[in-house]
Each structure stands twice: as structure tokens, then as C-alpha cells.
Motif scaffolding. Sequence first.
Motif, PDB file in Angstrom:
ATOM      1  N   GLY A  13      -7.847  11.573  -4.701  1.00 15.09           N
ATOM      2  CA  GLY A  13      -8.361  12.007  -6.001  1.00 15.09           C
ATOM      3  C   GLY A  13      -7.401  12.837  -6.835  1.00 15.09           C
ATOM      4  N   LEU A  14      -6.129  12.788  -6.529  1.00 19.86           N
ATOM      5  CA  LEU A  14      -5.156  13.575  -7.294  1.00 19.86           C
ATOM      6  C   LEU A  14      -4.754  12.848  -8.574  1.00 19.86           C
ATOM      7  N   ASP A  15      -4.478  13.640  -9.611  1.00 15.61           N
ATOM      8  CA  ASP A  15      -3.936  13.101 -10.854  1.00 15.61           C
ATOM      9  C   ASP A  15      -3.155  14.207 -11.550  1.00 15.61           C
ATOM     10  N   ALA A  16      -2.597  13.892 -12.701  1.00 12.59           N
ATOM     11  CA  ALA A  16      -1.758  14.868 -13.399  1.00 12.59           C
ATOM     12  C   ALA A  16      -2.534  16.112 -13.798  1.00 12.59           C
TER      13      ALA A  16
ATOM     14  N   SER B 253      -4.465   5.863  -7.060  1.00 15.08           N
ATOM     15  CA  SER B 253      -5.341   5.514  -8.189  1.00 15.08           C
ATOM     16  C   SER B 253      -5.184   6.471  -9.364  1.00 15.08           C
ATOM     17  N   GLY B 254      -4.754   7.702  -9.102  1.00 11.63           N
ATOM     18  CA  GLY B 254      -4.608   8.693 -10.167  1.00 11.63           C
ATOM     19  C   GLY B 254      -3.499   8.414 -11.151  1.00 11.63           C
ATOM     20  N   VAL B 255      -2.674   7.400 -10.871  1.00  8.17           N
ATOM     21  CA  VAL B 255      -1.612   7.026 -11.822  1.00  8.17           C
ATOM     22  C   VAL B 255      -1.749   5.551 -12.200  1.00  8.17           C
ATOM     23  N   GLU B 256      -3.002   5.074 -12.227  1.00  6.89           N
ATOM     24  CA  GLU B 256      -3.257   3.671 -12.551  1.00  6.89           C
ATOM     25  C   GLU B 256      -4.076   3.515 -13.831  1.00  6.89           C
ATOM     26  N   ARG B 257      -3.853   2.385 -14.514  1.00 11.23           N
ATOM     27  CA  ARG B 257      -4.702   1.990 -15.645  1.00 11.23           C
ATOM     28  C   ARG B 257      -5.974   1.332 -15.135  1.00 11.23           C
ATOM     29  N   THR B 258      -5.818   0.434 -14.188  1.00 13.79           N
ATOM     30  CA  THR B 258      -6.920  -0.243 -13.507  1.00 13.79           C
ATOM     31  C   THR B 258      -6.536  -0.328 -12.039  1.00 13.79           C
ATOM     32  N   PRO B 259      -7.480  -0.573 -11.138  1.00 12.21           N
ATOM     33  CA  PRO B 259      -7.138  -0.620  -9.719  1.00 12.21           C
ATOM     34  C   PRO B 259      -5.985  -1.587  -9.425  1.00 12.21           C
ATOM     35  N   GLY B 260      -4.922  -1.047  -8.868  1.00 13.00           N
ATOM     36  CA  GLY B 260      -3.763  -1.852  -8.518  1.00 13.00           C
ATOM     37  C   GLY B 260      -2.708  -1.950  -9.597  1.00 13.00           C
ATOM     38  N   THR B 261      -3.010  -1.452 -10.802  1.00  9.26           N
ATOM     39  CA  THR B 261      -2.045  -1.536 -11.907  1.00  9.26           C
ATOM     40  C   THR B 261      -1.576  -0.140 -12.276  1.00  9.26           C
ATOM     41  N   LYS B 262      -0.372   0.199 -11.859  1.00  6.56           N
ATOM     42  CA  LYS B 262       0.185   1.511 -12.137  1.00  6.56           C
ATOM     43  C   LYS B 262       0.597   1.634 -13.600  1.00  6.56           C
ATOM     44  N   ASP B 263       0.648   2.870 -14.089  1.00  6.41           N
ATOM     45  CA  ASP B 263       0.993   3.175 -15.469  1.00  6.41           C
ATOM     46  C   ASP B 263       2.215   4.085 -15.465  1.00  6.41           C
ATOM     47  N   VAL B 264       3.288   3.658 -16.119  1.00  2.77           N
ATOM     48  CA  VAL B 264       4.531   4.432 -16.063  1.00  2.77           C
ATOM     49  C   VAL B 264       4.361   5.814 -16.688  1.00  2.77           C
ATOM     50  N   ASP B 265       3.558   5.926 -17.733  1.00  2.00           N
ATOM     51  CA  ASP B 265       3.356   7.229 -18.369  1.00  2.00           C
ATOM     52  C   ASP B 265       2.561   8.166 -17.462  1.00  2.00           C
ATOM     53  N   LYS B 266       1.566   7.626 -16.759  1.00  2.00           N
ATOM     54  CA  LYS B 266       0.797   8.453 -15.830  1.00  2.00           C
ATOM     55  C   LYS B 266       1.657   8.897 -14.641  1.00  2.00           C
ATOM     56  N   ILE B 267       2.528   8.019 -14.192  1.00  2.61           N
ATOM     57  CA  ILE B 267       3.453   8.402 -13.115  1.00  2.61           C
ATOM     58  C   ILE B 267       4.334   9.540 -13.571  1.00  2.61           C
ATOM     59  N   ALA B 268       4.891   9.426 -14.765  1.00  2.00           N
ATOM     60  CA  ALA B 268       5.766  10.466 -15.302  1.00  2.00           C
ATOM     61  C   ALA B 268       5.020  11.794 -15.441  1.00  2.00           C
ATOM     62  N   ALA B 269       3.786  11.734 -15.943  1.00  2.00           N
ATOM     63  CA  ALA B 269       3.003  12.959 -16.142  1.00  2.00           C
ATOM     64  C   ALA B 269       2.667  13.608 -14.800  1.00  2.00           C
ATOM     65  N   PHE B 270       2.340  12.791 -13.815  1.00  2.00           N
ATOM     66  CA  PHE B 270       2.008  13.330 -12.495  1.00  2.00           C
ATOM     67  C   PHE B 270       3.225  14.041 -11.891  1.00  2.00           C
ATOM     68  N   LEU B 271       4.361  13.389 -11.932  1.00  2.00           N
ATOM     69  CA  LEU B 271       5.561  13.972 -11.323  1.00  2.00           C
ATOM     70  C   LEU B 271       6.004  15.229 -12.080  1.00  2.00           C
ATOM     71  N   LYS B 272       5.795  15.249 -13.374  1.00  6.62           N
ATOM     72  CA  LYS B 272       6.110  16.459 -14.153  1.00  6.62           C
ATOM     73  C   LYS B 272       5.197  17.597 -13.740  1.00  6.62           C
ATOM     74  N   ALA B 273       3.917  17.293 -13.522  1.00  9.84           N
ATOM     75  CA  ALA B 273       2.970  18.334 -13.105  1.00  9.84           C
ATOM     76  C   ALA B 273       3.312  18.865 -11.712  1.00  9.84           C
ATOM     77  N   VAL B 274       3.732  17.988 -10.814  1.00  5.00           N
ATOM     78  CA  VAL B 274       4.146  18.430  -9.463  1.00  5.00           C
ATOM     79  C   VAL B 274       5.366  19.330  -9.565  1.00  5.00           C
ATOM     80  N   ALA B 275       6.331  18.932 -10.373  1.00 10.01           N
ATOM     81  CA  ALA B 275       7.571  19.709 -10.483  1.00 10.01           C
ATOM     82  C   ALA B 275       7.338  21.071 -11.091  1.00 10.01           C
TER      83      ALA B 275
END
Length: 212
Positions: free
Chosen positions: A167-170, A189-211
Motif C-alpha cells: 500500500g505504499l505510494d508517493a 501498485s502505488g506507481v501504476e495507472r492501472t494494474p500491471g501498467t506502471k507510470d513513469v511520473d508516479k515512479i519518479a514521484a515515489f523515488l523523490k519522496a523516498v530520497a
Amino acid sequence: MRATAKICGLSTPETLDAAIGGGASHVGFVFFPPSPRTLTLEQAAMLAARTPDTVGRVGVFVDPDDELLNGAIAAGRLSAVQLHKTAPERIAAIRARLSGIEVWAAIAVKTRADLDPARRLHGIVDRVLYDAKTPDGASLPGGMGLRFDWTLLRGFNHPLPWALSGGLDAGNVAEAIGTTGATLVDVSSGVERTPGTKDVDKIAAFLKAVAS
């Protein structure tokens, strides 16, 4: 210690590149046909070839047989195998036949008592992954956007290196890290648009939040 992240369930060059470019320490390749994120061996080989050796390549399995493990390890050039719903005896057998590859085991958590199996895995695995317990009868062991009560991990004497998932997300990963002290977080799933489809912007936002 600064937290790092594993982006799991990647399936395209674009999203893999986003994970690597954003600073992910690990990328996850799923080998479980019921999952919308599952890869063929050919897809895994293609993605592995784009992944630098400085980034961990983690294969995700649900109680796999040796044939699947062998094929996925070779195709995905895996540095770790992450096992879900796999008995400790089977995990030990897998560990005994692998050389130079880490073994991670997922532990499904809903109550504090669910953390106890981690102690029985000491000496068998290299890392445990605390994930949210899915409902009875669920077709997938994870990747459903469910989270557990992170305060359950407060004061727990971890017997092994560990990672936090579920259940993690940005928007909540900073809170999750602050609450649990996790140094490795795992998202799908927290970096996806739909199940199985990742979103590059959500990935970037998540990694920025972790950093941060």
C-alpha cells in the motif's frame, strides 16, 4: 541510514529506465502467471540487459518449482529471489542450491503475531519483506494496494535485514519510513495507472519522496 527503494513489477523499458534513473536500488521482475505484472523469460532477459549491475534484480515468485526458478534466474540475471507463500523447508532447499543469489521471503502481516515467523527464517534467508496480508481467497499474494498497521513494527526486534511493502505510494512513503524505520521500501501498485501498467511520473514521484 537513508532509505532506498525497490520498484516491483516492471515490464517495459521506459518504466525500468525511470526506476533506474530515479535512483531505485532494486528492480523487481514478477514470474507468476496470475499476476498482471508477470513476465516471460524473453521479456525478463530484455529488461535485465538494460539494468546496470549496481541495481539489484529481484525475481518475485509464489512457491516456484525448480524449472521456473532456473529459467528466471538465468534470463533475468537475478541477484535475489523473493519468495511468497513458500514453506520454510522449501525456502531452505532453494537457498541450498543457489550460489551468489540472495533469498528474500515475504511475510504477510495483519497482526503483531504475524511478525513472529521472521524469527524462524533466521539463517535461511537474507532478508524478509513485511507485506500486507491479502484477503482469504485472493488470487495474488501482494500488489493489491493493501497496507497494514505500520506501528506493529515499532519496538520489534528484527532478526534479519528487512523491507517494507504494502500500500505504499508517493503520498505516504515518507510517513511509512518515519513510523517503521525502514531502510528499504517496496512498491508496485502505488506507481501504476492501472494494474500491471506502471507510470513513469508516479515512479519518479515515489523515488523523490523516498530520497527526501
